[in-house]
Every structure is written in structure tokens, then in C-alpha cells.
Design an enzyme around this catalytic site. Structure first.
Site, mmCIF file in Angstrom:
data_model
loop_
_atom_site.group_PDB
_atom_site.id
_atom_site.type_symbol
_atom_site.label_atom_id
_atom_site.label_comp_id
_atom_site.label_asym_id
_atom_site.label_seq_id
_atom_site.Cartn_x
_atom_site.Cartn_y
_atom_site.Cartn_z
ATOM 1 C CE LYS A 55 -1.496 1.620 4.076
ATOM 2 N NZ LYS A 55 -1.206 3.030 4.363
ATOM 3 C CG ASN A 56 2.648 2.687 3.509
ATOM 4 O OD1 ASN A 56 1.461 2.985 3.379
ATOM 5 N ND2 ASN A 56 3.226 2.569 4.691
ATOM 6 N NE ARG A 81 1.314 10.036 10.718
ATOM 7 C CZ ARG A 81 0.883 8.952 10.083
ATOM 8 N NH1 ARG A 81 -0.251 8.421 10.381
ATOM 9 N NH2 ARG A 81 1.611 8.420 9.128
ATOM 10 N N PRO A 82 2.628 16.495 11.555
ATOM 11 C CG PRO A 82 4.431 17.809 12.249
ATOM 12 C CD PRO A 82 3.708 16.523 12.539
ATOM 13 C CB ILE A 83 2.496 18.231 5.955
ATOM 14 C CG1 ILE A 83 1.518 19.414 5.954
ATOM 15 C CG2 ILE A 83 1.761 16.917 6.038
ATOM 16 C CD1 ILE A 83 0.787 19.554 4.613
ATOM 17 C CG ASP A 84 7.014 20.642 9.987
ATOM 18 O OD1 ASP A 84 6.462 19.525 10.025
ATOM 19 O OD2 ASP A 84 8.095 20.885 10.563
ATOM 20 C CG LEU A 85 9.897 18.199 8.058
ATOM 21 C CD1 LEU A 85 10.409 16.839 8.508
ATOM 22 C CD2 LEU A 85 10.958 19.274 8.317
ATOM 23 C CB CYS A 115 -3.125 11.519 12.830
ATOM 24 S SG CYS A 115 -2.711 9.813 12.589
ATOM 25 N NE ARG A 143 0.342 13.241 8.632
ATOM 26 C CZ ARG A 143 1.491 13.343 8.021
ATOM 27 N NH1 ARG A 143 1.884 12.413 7.187
ATOM 28 N NH2 ARG A 143 2.251 14.391 8.243
ATOM 29 N NE ARG A 177 -6.347 4.321 6.568
ATOM 30 C CZ ARG A 177 -5.322 4.847 7.234
ATOM 31 N NH1 ARG A 177 -5.376 4.966 8.537
ATOM 32 N NH2 ARG A 177 -4.247 5.257 6.598
ATOM 33 C CB ILE A 209 8.562 6.581 14.167
ATOM 34 C CG1 ILE A 209 9.758 5.657 13.904
ATOM 35 C CG2 ILE A 209 8.199 7.373 12.902
ATOM 36 C CD1 ILE A 209 11.034 6.310 13.464
ATOM 37 C CG ASP A 243 3.825 1.338 9.408
ATOM 38 O OD1 ASP A 243 3.481 2.153 10.279
ATOM 39 O OD2 ASP A 243 3.864 1.627 8.191
HETATM 40 C C1 UD1 Z 1 4.876 6.840 6.434
HETATM 41 C C2 UD1 Z 1 4.019 5.625 6.252
HETATM 42 C C3 UD1 Z 1 3.517 5.111 7.595
HETATM 43 C C4 UD1 Z 1 4.692 4.887 8.538
HETATM 44 C C5 UD1 Z 1 5.589 6.124 8.609
HETATM 45 C C6 UD1 Z 1 6.866 5.874 9.387
HETATM 46 C C7 UD1 Z 1 3.032 5.989 4.075
HETATM 47 C C8 UD1 Z 1 1.823 6.288 3.279
HETATM 48 N N1 UD1 Z 1 2.897 5.974 5.399
HETATM 49 O O1 UD1 Z 1 4.063 7.842 7.032
HETATM 50 O O2 UD1 Z 1 2.827 3.892 7.379
HETATM 51 O O3 UD1 Z 1 4.218 4.615 9.839
HETATM 52 O O4 UD1 Z 1 5.978 6.535 7.287
HETATM 53 O O5 UD1 Z 1 7.578 4.824 8.861
HETATM 54 O O6 UD1 Z 1 4.075 5.709 3.526
HETATM 55 N N2 UD1 Z 1 7.116 14.670 10.535
HETATM 56 C C9 UD1 Z 1 7.234 16.016 10.806
HETATM 57 N N3 UD1 Z 1 7.008 16.905 9.783
HETATM 58 C C10 UD1 Z 1 6.682 16.512 8.511
HETATM 59 C C11 UD1 Z 1 6.572 15.131 8.252
HETATM 60 C C12 UD1 Z 1 6.805 14.235 9.293
HETATM 61 O O7 UD1 Z 1 7.523 16.411 11.923
HETATM 62 O O8 UD1 Z 1 6.492 17.372 7.645
HETATM 63 C C13 UD1 Z 1 7.354 13.696 11.626
HETATM 64 C C14 UD1 Z 1 6.101 12.868 11.952
HETATM 65 O O9 UD1 Z 1 5.245 13.539 12.848
HETATM 66 C C15 UD1 Z 1 6.719 11.617 12.541
HETATM 67 C C16 UD1 Z 1 8.030 11.465 11.754
HETATM 68 O O10 UD1 Z 1 8.293 12.741 11.182
HETATM 69 O O11 UD1 Z 1 7.017 11.794 13.892
HETATM 70 C C17 UD1 Z 1 8.002 10.436 10.661
HETATM 71 O O12 UD1 Z 1 6.839 10.647 9.866
HETATM 72 P P1 UD1 Z 1 6.804 10.303 8.324
HETATM 73 O O13 UD1 Z 1 7.983 9.466 7.945
HETATM 74 O O14 UD1 Z 1 6.572 11.548 7.563
HETATM 75 O O15 UD1 Z 1 5.510 9.407 8.246
HETATM 76 P P2 UD1 Z 1 4.537 9.366 7.017
HETATM 77 O O16 UD1 Z 1 5.327 9.610 5.788
HETATM 78 O O17 UD1 Z 1 3.338 10.170 7.293
#
Ligand code: UD1
Length: 431
Positions: free
Chosen positions: A22-23, A125-129, A120, A96, A400, A330, A308
Site C-alpha cells: 500500500k505504501n 503528524r505535521p507536514i511542515d517538512l 491523527c 493522511r 485501509r 517515530i 508499522d
Molecule cells: C509513512 C508511512 C507510515 C509509517 C511512517 C513511518 C506511508 C503512506 N505511510 O508515514 O505507514 O508509519 O511513514 O515509517 O508511507 N514529521 C514532521 N514533519 C513533517 C513530516 C513528518 O515532523 O512534515 C514527523 C512525523 O510527525 C513523525 C516522523 O516525522 O514523527 C516520521 O513521519 P513520516 O515518515 O513523515 O511518516 P509518514 O510519511 O506520514
């Protein structure tokens, strides 16, 4: 709402086949936004997040074709015209990973409007990056009314160092960089196999990417990408879940169609706990005929132990002799399954990001609630060894990300049935 009814005590015997990841499928579907030619994806799992992504792409104007009959694991996505480069809250709130469309949309259309994901169950789980990275590539970004809006004439290559390793953040920027002018260097990237799979597809589409799967990825931007055909890699998390199921139930289970090289951290941790496995190039056999012992585990970014699989591993440690300490590095709030496991008889204490599991405790059937995708999987595993009939509510979480898990488990001897409406009846909504 569907529920699973599981009667524990049966060893899992025989062969279970792993679906596509899926991922990996989600970012590959988003990559189809980068070209006006058709992208054909094979080995797509039939899970709800994939259907959500089909709906998301169709709402933007993409033609999303489902395979039929034996070809139903194939989908063709044709984004000839994208008249609405937008991801609405209705869709983003359920998944997300919808934010994966942000980078490709702004790269292809010069404009994107994507809902912020919001809270969530497993943490903030922000998207700031993602946003910071796209700004480095020259996008102008505003946030209003819960939406992120990004605009750019054409993105410009840049050197970006991720403050923190992010999987979908790496994928989002990788996709955006393929159509940027000049070279982009991404540093401190996620090394997950799903990132490498996406890069494989993008390179087939004409992108110039090197280093995917390592911390540094180099992308030479091109002005146009073309259609391509790509087979999605096997789901390592589903494979890991079945391996743990085989071990816990004392079964003899062959997990076919997986890639054991993606499972090194999990397999070595299971070996430490005394679980016996044998791998070939595309299968893992687990022999659960001996008792296993406690093992400490910390989740890490790939190639470390995957977050996961943390919930599933916790279910296993409830049945191991001794005390296991599980550290979740994580996500900040990913122990919700622990309370439900305790209700079934497990001895688990949560101390911040650490869970202390004292085994072995017999598990007894109870009515439990699935709280997120992987938490639900750990409850299924616990139910498979519990005394009596466990009822797991809210299994839409498991739908899902796991393809027909009850049928797969039934096929290897589990006593499991679904009650309520069967997934996926709504699939007919998109042609
Ligand atoms: C992906 C996987 C999810 C898995 C996770 C970690 C998909 C669709 N989902 O989720 O199944 O559990 O990787 O292996 O592939 N973070 C920030 N800012 C950002 C983005 C992330 O602070 O802009 C933080 C998150 O809150 C978290 C960490 O970085 O603590 C890792 O998150 P991330 O690797 O981004 O997880 P996803 O990509 O959402």
C-alpha cells in the site's frame, strides 16, 4: 460497521500470499499526476486507502481505470487534463497520505490546494517538512481555512536537507523535483524500499534520479515526463504481520511473494526472540514449534525496525517468556493497542515512549476496539491465540491497509469471520 469474530487456538498452517505494498502504491498513484500520458500500475492491493486515492485523483479530473476479473490488481491512471488540482478535507481527513499529491500537483499544474491533514490517532503528524522543502524549490505557499495553497511558475532545483527523516515528505519532494528546472539534492532522506520503488517508476517515466534508498538523492529536472508501466513491490508490513502470526500461533506458515531483503530488522529481532524462520529469495517460512523469549525492541527509520510492525511485535511479546521493553521512536502516541491487549490479559505498562511487556500471560477473548491500522493488526494476532471468541470492532481501520485479511487467514486455518457489510462494495463508484 464491520467487526471480526475470531476464535483463538488454531495454529496457522500452509501458504499465505502477500499483496502489493500500500505504501508504495500510494506515491506511485500520485506520480501519475506528473504526466499527461497513462501510467499503468500492477500489483495494486485492494485496500481502502487505494480506493480513497482513486477517488481523490478522479475528483481532480484524472481518468482512473480499474482492472476487472483477474486483472483487478491493475489500474491505469491517465491525467490528460487536471481541471481541479485540489485535495479536499473530506478525503485528506481519512488518509493522511493524500498530502502526497501536493508536490506533483504544483510541479505539473503550477498550482495546488490541499487540505491540512489535522490530528491523527497516532500523533500530531505535521507536514511542515513538505512545505519547507517545496518553498526551497521556489513554491509560494500560503495556509488559509485549513488548506495549503502552493503556486509556482516552474519549480527550481535546490539543495534540501530534511530536519527529520520523513517517508512521504521524501516522496513528495522527490516527485516535485523531477519536473523542476536544474538539479535538486535531497539530504537526510528516508531509505524505505517504498521510496526506491517510487524512484523506479519515476525513472521509467523519464525522470533522472540517482540514490533513492540512500540518505542522499540527486534529481536532474526534466521538462516533461511520459507514461510507464510498473509493478508495485510486495508489502513488507503485511508480510511481517503474517510472520508474527505464524510464530505466535505455533504454526508452520509459508509467507509467499514477499521480499525478505526488506524484512531484515524484523527477522533478526524475531531470531533474537527464538523464532525460527527460513527465507528464499521471495518467501519466508516461519516455524512456531518452539517457545520464544522476551526481546527489547526500538522502532527506527528503515533499515531499522519498522514502526508499522511495532503493535504486532508487542502482541508477540505478550506470549514470550520474560520482560520486553518496546521503545517507539517515530510517533509519540502509538501504543493505543496496549490498553486493548491488557483487556485481553496482557501485562503491559506504558512509560512515555516505552512499553514494558511482561510475559507470558494467557490471553482471553474480549470485545476490543481497533484504533488505527496497525493497532488493529495486533488485536487480530492476539485474538488468534486467545481463549474464546474475540470481537474486534471498527475493522474499517484494518481494511485501509490489509487486503482481505480474514480470507487470507481463513485460508491457513484461522477461525475468523467478518460480520457486517463487506468491503469493497463502493469500488464501483469509479470506473
Ligand atoms: C509513512 C508511512 C507510515 C509509517 C511512517 C513511518 C506511508 C503512506 N505511510 O508515514 O505507514 O508509519 O511513514 O515509517 O508511507 N514529521 C514532521 N514533519 C513533517 C513530516 C513528518 O515532523 O512534515 C514527523 C512525523 O510527525 C513523525 C516522523 O516525522 O514523527 C516520521 O513521519 P513520516 O515518515 O513523515 O511518516 P509518514 O510519511 O506520514
Amino acid at each position: 460497521m464491520d467487526k471480526f469474530v475470531i476464535r483463538g487456538g488454531e495454529p496457522l498452517l500452509g501458504t499465505v500470499r502477500v499483496s502489493g505494498a500500500k505504501n508504495a502504491a500510494l506515491p506511485c498513484m500520485a506520480a501519475a499526476l506528473l504526466t499527461d500520458q497513462p501510467v499503468i500500475l500492477e500489483n495494486i492491493p485492494q485496500v481502502r486507502d487505494i480506493q480513497t486515492t482513486r477517488n481523490l485523483l478522479a475528483a481532480m479530473g484524472a481518468e482512473v481505470e480499474l482492472g476487472y476479473g483477474r486483472a483487478q490488481h491493475r489500474t491505469t491512471i491517465h491525467c490528460a487534463k487536471l481541471n481541479a488540482p485540489e485535495a479536499s478535507y473530506e478525503l485528506v481527513k481519512t488518509m493522511r497520505a493524500s498530502t502526497l499529491v501536493l508536490g506533483p500537483l504544483v510541479a505539473r499544474c503550477g498550482h495546488a490546494r490541499v487540505s491540512l491533514p489535522g490530528g491523527c490517532a497516532i500523533g500530531a503528524r505535521p507536514i511542515d517538512l513538505h512545505i519547507k522543502g517545496l518553498e526551497s524549490l521556489g513554491a509560494r505557499i500560503t495556509q488559509e481555512h485549513g488548506y495549503v495553497e502552493a503556486t509556482a511558475e516552474r519549480l527550481k532545483g535546490a539543495e534540501i536537507v530534511f530536519d527529520k527523516i520523513t517517508v512521504t515528505g521524501t516522496e513528495d519532494l522527490l516527485m516535485a523535483a523531477t519536473l523542476a528546472e536544474g538539479e535538486t539534492i535531497l539530504q537526510n532522506c528516508a531509505r524505505e524500499p517504498e521510496v526506491a520503488d517510487l524512484a523506479d517508476l519515476l525513472n521509467k517515466m523519464g525522470a533522472k534520479i540517482e540514490g533513492a534508498g540512500t540518505p542522499t538523492i540527486r534529481v536532474k529536472g526534466v521538462s516533461k515526463l511520459k507514461g510507464a508501466k510498473h509493478r508495485i513491490i510486495p508489502d513488507r508490513i503485511e508480510a511481517g504481520t503474517f510472520i508474527i502470526a505464524g510464530a505466535m500461533t505455533g504454526g508452520d506458515l509459508n509467507i509467499a511473494g514477499c521480499d525478505p531483503s526488506h524484512l531484515n530488522a524484523l527477522l533478526s529481532k524475531l531470531h533474537e526472540a527464538g523464532v525460527k524462520t527460513k527465507a528464499t529469495s521471495d518467501s519466508v517460512r516461519v516455524m512456531g514449534d518452539n517457545p520464544f523469549t522476551a526481546a527489547d525492541m526500538s522502532t527506527e527509520e528503515h533499515p531499522g525496525f519498522p514502526t508499522d510492525c511495532q503493535a504486532q511485535f508487542m502482541a508477540l511479546t505478550t506470549q514470550a517468556e520474560g520482560t520486553s521493553i518496546i521503545t517507539e521512536n517515530i510517533f509519540e502516541n502509538r501504543f493505543m493497542h496496549a490498553q486493548e491487549l491488557v483487556r485481553m490479559g496482557a501485562n503491559i505498562k506504558i512509560e512515555g515512549r516505552r512499553a514494558v511487556v511482561r510475559g507470558k500471560t494467557p490471553l482471553s477473548a474480549a470485545a476490543v476496539l481497533a484504533s488505527d491500522l496497525r493497532a488493529s493488526a495486533s488485536l487480530v494476532l492476539a485474538a488468534l491465540v486467545a481463549d474464546g471468541e474475540t470481537i474486534i470492532d471498527r475493522v474499517y481501520h484494518i481494511d485501509r491497509g490489509y487486503e482481505h485479511i480474514e480470507e487470507k487467514l481463513k485460508g491457513v486455518g484461522a477461525q475468523i469471520r467478518r460480520i457486517g457489510e463487506m468491503f469493497p462494495k463502493k469500488a464501483a463508484a469509479v470506473k
